[in-house]
Design a protein around this motif. Structure first.
Motif, mmCIF file in Angstrom:
data_model
loop_
_atom_site.group_PDB
_atom_site.id
_atom_site.type_symbol
_atom_site.label_atom_id
_atom_site.label_comp_id
_atom_site.label_asym_id
_atom_site.label_seq_id
_atom_site.Cartn_x
_atom_site.Cartn_y
_atom_site.Cartn_z
ATOM 1 N N SER A 137 -8.829 -7.598 -8.231
ATOM 2 C CA SER A 137 -8.292 -7.789 -9.929
ATOM 3 C C SER A 137 -8.064 -8.896 -8.832
ATOM 4 C CB SER A 137 -7.607 -7.301 -9.973
ATOM 5 O OG SER A 137 -8.288 -6.124 -10.208
ATOM 6 N N ARG B 193 -2.216 11.764 -3.683
ATOM 7 C CA ARG B 193 -1.568 10.983 -3.841
ATOM 8 C C ARG B 193 -1.102 10.016 -2.371
ATOM 9 N NH1 ARG B 193 1.813 15.682 -1.763
ATOM 10 N NH2 ARG B 193 1.558 15.434 0.226
ATOM 11 N N ILE C 164 -5.559 2.511 -2.636
ATOM 12 C CA ILE C 164 -6.476 2.203 -3.553
ATOM 13 C C ILE C 164 -6.150 1.282 -4.817
ATOM 14 C CG2 ILE C 164 -8.124 2.844 -5.048
ATOM 15 C CD1 ILE C 164 -8.847 5.310 -3.716
ATOM 16 N N ARG C 165 -5.181 1.555 -5.017
ATOM 17 C CA ARG C 165 -4.166 0.345 -5.727
ATOM 18 C C ARG C 165 -3.742 -1.176 -5.543
ATOM 19 N NH1 ARG C 165 -1.549 5.332 -7.393
ATOM 20 N NH2 ARG C 165 0.083 4.955 -5.848
ATOM 21 N N GLN C 166 -3.770 -0.792 -4.254
ATOM 22 C CA GLN C 166 -3.333 -1.698 -3.667
ATOM 23 C C GLN C 166 -4.716 -2.633 -3.348
ATOM 24 O OE1 GLN C 166 -1.924 -1.433 0.287
ATOM 25 N NE2 GLN C 166 -0.299 -2.912 0.195
ATOM 26 N N VAL D 57 -7.625 -2.326 -5.511
ATOM 27 C CA VAL D 57 -7.610 -2.931 -7.051
ATOM 28 C C VAL D 57 -7.123 -4.900 -7.077
ATOM 29 C CG1 VAL D 57 -7.944 -1.729 -9.506
ATOM 30 C CG2 VAL D 57 -8.434 -1.091 -7.421
ATOM 31 N N ALA D 58 -5.820 -4.114 -6.653
ATOM 32 C CA ALA D 58 -5.091 -5.209 -7.271
ATOM 33 C C ALA D 58 -5.415 -6.853 -6.374
ATOM 34 C CB ALA D 58 -3.324 -4.658 -6.893
ATOM 35 N N GLN E 260 1.080 -6.786 1.088
ATOM 36 C CA GLN E 260 -0.379 -6.456 -0.114
ATOM 37 C C GLN E 260 -0.687 -8.009 -0.061
ATOM 38 O OE1 GLN E 260 -1.611 -4.495 -2.636
ATOM 39 N NE2 GLN E 260 -2.960 -6.348 -3.345
ATOM 40 N N GLU F 186 7.413 -5.223 -0.774
ATOM 41 C CA GLU F 186 6.537 -4.918 0.636
ATOM 42 C C GLU F 186 6.714 -5.060 1.304
ATOM 43 O OE1 GLU F 186 4.785 -8.423 -1.634
ATOM 44 O OE2 GLU F 186 5.262 -6.400 -2.504
ATOM 45 N N GLY G 280 -3.928 7.297 -3.050
ATOM 46 C CA GLY G 280 -3.908 6.727 -4.519
ATOM 47 C C GLY G 280 -3.078 5.160 -4.482
ATOM 48 N N GLY G 281 -2.342 5.057 -3.017
ATOM 49 C CA GLY G 281 -1.307 3.814 -3.419
ATOM 50 C C GLY G 281 -2.263 2.624 -2.680
#
Length: 125
Positions: A82, A68, A74-76, A78-79, A3, A121, A71-72
């Motif tokens: 953000s 599946r 994309i979350r990384q 976006v985080a 991350q 991570e 998704g991970g």
């Protein structure tokens, strides 16, 4: 990808975008944006997983597999975006005129570098 590395890459993209905006404001320069586009594409290529879809997979199975696997990543992303947005917004909202957006991004990058190797991570590689 850790991350902290994703965050540093996002900061690089935002820094390049800010530099591009400043060049336009100062010089009216609107040259090709290959660098910015290349940086974003490189980040996506490095964060998005390779997915092998069985030839006999149904559309529902394909959708589930892609959701599946992707998704991970994309979350990384976006985080990271953000976190950068919130850091910039806090300085903006405080009205502090002595700190530039470049200063905020540089500080965030330094904190990401310090955090590298810390947290859960770090053991995922």
């Amino acid at each position: 990808m850790e991350q902290s590395e994703v965050l540093k890459r996002v900061i690089g993209i935002l820094t390049e975008a800010g530099d591009y905006r400043r060049r336009i404001e100062e010089d009216g320069e609107r040259g090709p944006r290959d660098t910015e586009i290349g940086t974003v594409t490189a980040l996506l290529n490095e964060t998005m997983p390779r997915i092998e879809i069985p030839a006999d997979a149904t559309p529902q199975e394909m959708a589930t597999l892609v959701a599946r696997e992707v998704g991970g990543a994309i979350r990384q992303l976006v985080a990271a975006f953000s976190l950068a947005f919130v850091a910039l917004a806090q300085v903006h909202d405080s009205g502090g005129q002595d700190v530039s957006s470049a200063d905020v991004l540089q500080d965030l990058a330094l904190r990401a570098e310090e955090a590298k190797g810390e947290g859960p991570e770090a053991s995922e590689d």
